[in-house]
Design a protein around this motif. Structure first.
Motif, PDB file in Angstrom:
ATOM      1  N   CYS A   1       0.817  -1.221   0.000  1.00 16.93           N
ATOM      2  CA  CYS A   1       0.000   0.000   0.000  1.00 16.93           C
ATOM      3  C   CYS A   1       0.853   1.274   0.000  1.00 16.93           C
ATOM      4  O   CYS A   1       0.308   2.367  -0.149  1.00 16.93           O
ATOM      5  N   ARG A   2       2.150   1.146   0.186  1.00 20.03           N
ATOM      6  CA  ARG A   2       2.991   2.331   0.318  1.00 20.03           C
ATOM      7  C   ARG A   2       2.932   3.169  -0.958  1.00 20.03           C
ATOM      8  O   ARG A   2       2.928   2.650  -2.065  1.00 20.03           O
TER       9      ARG A   2
ATOM     10  N   ALA B   1       5.276  -0.955  17.182  1.00 25.12           N
ATOM     11  CA  ALA B   1       4.215  -1.803  17.743  1.00 25.12           C
ATOM     12  C   ALA B   1       4.371  -3.246  17.286  1.00 25.12           C
ATOM     13  O   ALA B   1       4.221  -4.182  18.068  1.00 25.12           O
ATOM     14  N   VAL B   2       4.696  -3.443  16.001  1.00 26.04           N
ATOM     15  CA  VAL B   2       4.890  -4.795  15.480  1.00 26.04           C
ATOM     16  C   VAL B   2       6.121  -5.439  16.114  1.00 26.04           C
ATOM     17  O   VAL B   2       6.133  -6.633  16.414  1.00 26.04           O
TER      18      VAL B   2
ATOM     19  N   TRP C   1      11.991  -2.244   7.640  1.00 29.32           N
ATOM     20  CA  TRP C   1      12.464  -0.888   7.914  1.00 29.32           C
ATOM     21  C   TRP C   1      12.824  -0.181   6.619  1.00 29.32           C
ATOM     22  O   TRP C   1      12.481   0.973   6.402  1.00 29.32           O
ATOM     23  N   ARG C   2      13.498  -0.882   5.722  1.00 28.32           N
ATOM     24  CA  ARG C   2      13.873  -0.279   4.431  1.00 28.32           C
ATOM     25  C   ARG C   2      12.629   0.103   3.631  1.00 28.32           C
ATOM     26  O   ARG C   2      12.550   1.179   3.049  1.00 28.32           O
ATOM     27  N   GLY C   3      11.646  -0.792   3.633  1.00 32.18           N
ATOM     28  CA  GLY C   3      10.429  -0.531   2.872  1.00 32.18           C
ATOM     29  C   GLY C   3       9.650   0.645   3.403  1.00 32.18           C
ATOM     30  O   GLY C   3       9.216   1.514   2.655  1.00 32.18           O
ATOM     31  N   PHE C   4       9.509   0.715   4.737  1.00 31.08           N
ATOM     32  CA  PHE C   4       8.709   1.791   5.292  1.00 31.08           C
ATOM     33  C   PHE C   4       9.461   3.117   5.323  1.00 31.08           C
ATOM     34  O   PHE C   4       8.843   4.175   5.224  1.00 31.08           O
ATOM     35  N   LEU C   5      10.768   3.079   5.446  1.00 29.56           N
ATOM     36  CA  LEU C   5      11.512   4.330   5.393  1.00 29.56           C
ATOM     37  C   LEU C   5      11.335   5.027   4.055  1.00 29.56           C
ATOM     38  O   LEU C   5      11.362   6.252   3.955  1.00 29.56           O
TER      39      LEU C   5
ATOM     40  N   LEU D   1      -0.011   6.400   5.561  1.00 30.88           N
ATOM     41  CA  LEU D   1       0.874   5.369   6.101  1.00 30.88           C
ATOM     42  C   LEU D   1       2.246   5.947   6.446  1.00 30.88           C
ATOM     43  O   LEU D   1       2.884   5.529   7.410  1.00 30.88           O
ATOM     44  N   GLY D   2       2.701   6.909   5.639  1.00 28.88           N
ATOM     45  CA  GLY D   2       3.997   7.517   5.911  1.00 28.88           C
ATOM     46  C   GLY D   2       4.045   8.257   7.228  1.00 28.88           C
ATOM     47  O   GLY D   2       5.120   8.442   7.805  1.00 28.88           O
ATOM     48  N   GLU D   3       2.882   8.675   7.728  1.00 28.77           N
ATOM     49  CA  GLU D   3       2.824   9.435   8.974  1.00 28.77           C
ATOM     50  C   GLU D   3       2.886   8.544  10.207  1.00 28.77           C
ATOM     51  O   GLU D   3       3.172   9.020  11.306  1.00 28.77           O
ATOM     52  N   ILE D   4       2.614   7.253  10.042  1.00 27.25           N
ATOM     53  CA  ILE D   4       2.548   6.364  11.207  1.00 27.25           C
ATOM     54  C   ILE D   4       3.545   5.214  11.117  1.00 27.25           C
ATOM     55  O   ILE D   4       3.523   4.315  11.944  1.00 27.25           O
ATOM     56  N   GLU D   5       4.434   5.262  10.106  1.00 26.67           N
ATOM     57  CA  GLU D   5       5.277   4.088   9.860  1.00 26.67           C
ATOM     58  C   GLU D   5       6.159   3.720  11.040  1.00 26.67           C
ATOM     59  O   GLU D   5       6.252   2.549  11.387  1.00 26.67           O
TER      60      GLU D   5
END
Length: 218
Positions: A172-173, A189-190, A207-211, A179-183
């Protein structure tokens, strides 16, 4: 979907579903229930998936898997639906064209509504695969993301459920802007009390994906 409750085939009858030509004989809804009841291995999942495709029963199977009113004792019904979900997963990966009529219902209704922990793992894997090519409307994708977040941070969720929920979020990124605001909060949490498998996946991929969401949303 009403389920035909006439007597099921015995397992030895089910195994004789293939014709001399190697193709599966056409099956009915009643036989489908019988074959799912006898579906205990990867090979039998593959055989039932092939029979469902050749008998044009993908939508019948889908309705059986997502039916909310049990037609059998509760535990038997949950077991049957789980096996049916395994068959649906195989069909999606091998014959996505036949699963296509079910996509909208899956994203809009049945993925968010899923409460069976075993089926959540399968549905998460299916959704992660779908979102590689499928682009639902924004409001629908946001609902999918909200469901995946709920599954990912549920402390009692099985490891595989949480893994596939985060994989859905990675798909979904760039398409769900918030999503970028809560990554960072999400991954923290995970990662709280994470199993070794989740911890390793977080280091290698998540981490790489969400960054990358930070740069996409800027």
């Amino acid at each position: 979907m009403p389920v035909d409750r006439s007597p099921m085939q015995e397992p030895h009858d089910v195994e004789r579903g293939a014709s001399a030509t190697g193709r599966e004989r056409p099956i009915t809804g009643t036989v489908l229930v019988a074959r799912l009841s006898a579906c205990h291995s990867a090979r039998s999942v593959e055989e039932v998936a092939r029979a469902v495709c050749e008998s044009d029963l993908v939508e019948v199977l889908y309705e059986l898997v997502t039916e909310s009113a049990p037609a059998l004792p509760r535990e038997d019904w949950r077991r049957l639906q789980f096996r049916g979900a395994c068959v649906l997963e195989r069909i999606l990966f091998e014959r996505p064209d036949l699963f296509a009529p079910c996509i909208d219902r899956f994203c809009r209704r049945d993925f968010p509504a899923c409460s069976n922990e075993g089926m959540k793992r399968i549905f998460g894997k299916m959704m992660a695969r779908l979102l590689i090519d499928y682009r639902p409307e924004d409001t629908l994708l946001e609902r999918v993301a909200e469901t995946a977040i709920r599954w990912a941070v549920e402390p009692r969720a099985k490891v595989a459920v949480r893994v596939w929920a985060v994989e859905v979020l990675l798909r979904c990124r760039g398409r769900v802007t918030w999503l970028g605001e809560i990554e960072q909060e999400l991954l923290e949490a995970v990662g709280r009390d994470a199993s070794p498998g989740i911890a390793a996946r977080m280091r290698r991929r998540w981490w790489r994906g969400f960054l990358s969401l930070i740069h996409i949303s800027e």
